[in-house]
Design a protein around this motif. Sequence first.
Motif, short mmCIF file in Angstrom:
data_model
loop_
_atom_site.label_atom_id
_atom_site.label_comp_id
_atom_site.label_asym_id
_atom_site.label_seq_id
_atom_site.Cartn_x
_atom_site.Cartn_y
_atom_site.Cartn_z
N GLY A 95 23.57 -9.14 -10.15
CA GLY A 95 22.38 -9.34 -9.32
C GLY A 95 21.82 -8.06 -8.75
N LYS A 96 22.38 -6.93 -9.09
CA LYS A 96 21.90 -5.64 -8.59
C LYS A 96 20.62 -5.25 -9.33
CE LYS A 96 25.44 -5.02 -5.92
NZ LYS A 96 25.34 -5.55 -4.60
N LEU A 97 19.69 -4.67 -8.58
CA LEU A 97 18.41 -4.26 -9.13
C LEU A 97 18.30 -2.73 -9.14
CD1 LEU A 97 16.04 -6.71 -7.23
CD2 LEU A 97 16.83 -6.88 -9.59
N SER A 98 17.63 -2.21 -10.16
CA SER A 98 17.29 -0.79 -10.21
C SER A 98 15.83 -0.67 -10.62
CB SER A 98 18.21 -0.02 -11.16
OG SER A 98 18.12 -0.55 -12.47
N LYS A 99 15.11 0.22 -9.95
CA LYS A 99 13.69 0.35 -10.22
C LYS A 99 13.45 0.89 -11.61
CE LYS A 99 9.39 1.90 -8.16
NZ LYS A 99 8.79 2.70 -7.10
N GLY A 100 12.58 0.22 -12.32
CA GLY A 100 12.19 0.65 -13.66
C GLY A 100 10.83 1.32 -13.62
N GLY A 101 10.03 1.07 -14.64
CA GLY A 101 8.72 1.70 -14.72
C GLY A 101 7.60 0.76 -14.37
N ILE A 102 6.40 1.20 -14.70
CA ILE A 102 5.18 0.42 -14.46
C ILE A 102 5.22 -0.85 -15.30
CG2 ILE A 102 2.66 0.44 -14.82
CD1 ILE A 102 3.54 2.21 -12.53
N ALA A 103 4.79 -1.95 -14.70
CA ALA A 103 4.69 -3.23 -15.41
C ALA A 103 3.21 -3.57 -15.59
CB ALA A 103 5.39 -4.33 -14.62
N TYR A 104 2.91 -4.30 -16.62
CA TYR A 104 1.52 -4.67 -16.89
C TYR A 104 1.34 -6.16 -16.92
CZ TYR A 104 1.25 0.22 -18.10
OH TYR A 104 1.30 1.57 -18.05
N THR A 109 0.81 -1.23 0.00
CA THR A 109 0.00 0.00 0.00
C THR A 109 0.84 1.27 0.00
OG1 THR A 109 -0.17 -0.13 2.41
CG2 THR A 109 -1.97 -1.09 1.12
N ASN A 110 2.10 1.18 0.40
CA ASN A 110 2.99 2.34 0.36
C ASN A 110 3.61 2.58 -1.01
OD1 ASN A 110 2.69 2.91 3.14
ND2 ASN A 110 4.15 1.28 3.61
N HIS A 111 3.34 1.67 -1.96
CA HIS A 111 3.95 1.76 -3.29
C HIS A 111 2.89 1.76 -4.39
CE1 HIS A 111 7.25 0.29 -0.74
NE2 HIS A 111 7.97 1.07 -1.51
N ILE A 112 1.82 2.49 -4.17
CA ILE A 112 0.75 2.62 -5.16
C ILE A 112 0.80 4.06 -5.69
CG2 ILE A 112 -1.74 2.59 -5.53
CD1 ILE A 112 -1.93 0.54 -3.25
N ASP A 113 0.77 4.19 -7.02
CA ASP A 113 0.80 5.55 -7.57
C ASP A 113 -0.60 6.17 -7.53
OD1 ASP A 113 -0.63 4.62 -9.80
OD2 ASP A 113 1.06 4.77 -11.17
N LYS A 114 -0.71 7.43 -7.96
CA LYS A 114 -1.98 8.15 -7.86
C LYS A 114 -3.09 7.55 -8.71
CE LYS A 114 -0.83 11.65 -11.33
NZ LYS A 114 -0.66 13.06 -11.57
N PHE A 115 -2.73 6.63 -9.64
CA PHE A 115 -3.73 5.97 -10.48
C PHE A 115 -4.09 4.58 -9.95
CE2 PHE A 115 -1.26 8.81 -13.23
CZ PHE A 115 -2.27 9.69 -13.60
N GLY A 116 -3.53 4.21 -8.79
CA GLY A 116 -3.84 2.92 -8.18
C GLY A 116 -2.98 1.77 -8.68
N ARG A 117 -1.91 2.07 -9.40
CA ARG A 117 -1.04 1.03 -9.94
C ARG A 117 0.09 0.72 -8.95
NH1 ARG A 117 -0.01 4.17 -15.49
NH2 ARG A 117 0.73 5.58 -13.88
#
Length: 180
Positions: A171-180, A151-159
Amino acid sequence: MIDKLFYQSNQVSWSFLDKKVSVELDHIITASENTTNRYIIIDTGEKFISTRVYYYSFDGNLLMMYDLPKGLLEWSFNGHINKITTEELRDVGYFISNKTILIMSQLEKTNITALNLNGDYLYEISSLEGYEMKFFQELPEHVSIVCDGDTNHIDKFGRNRVNFKLDISTGKLSKGGIAY
């Protein structure tokens, strides 16, 4: 590449270099071609729930299979058959072009273990705080881990579903964009 990929409930067939290839399996859900890694992926299971996945080379040799309920993963590399069992197997990423296998399992939290094609341990990725790892996604420029945010990681559109780009060598991760 291949021609005429066709599947029905118990058979998958295709043509490769003027040779017809046919594979018989029970409860086939879908079959698709992966041109990057040069294999055919066949999902099987009952009631359209994928429980066993098979990877065949274009010429019809079984490269890898995994069975989710049994936690079993088997693959062939350089004439050697490798077998691993793991509890709570959730997904497997088979990335021949990157010489890597990613194994997602969920005990208390979701973890990923990376192996090379020989089966040697490379690294582990622990569950991300505030996210649940769901599955792997291969894009032309990178491999991603698709995660659902809390619930702390929901954007203003509910995604809340996002991609984390994986540096396959570290093995390092970097945050990308919205996934579908």
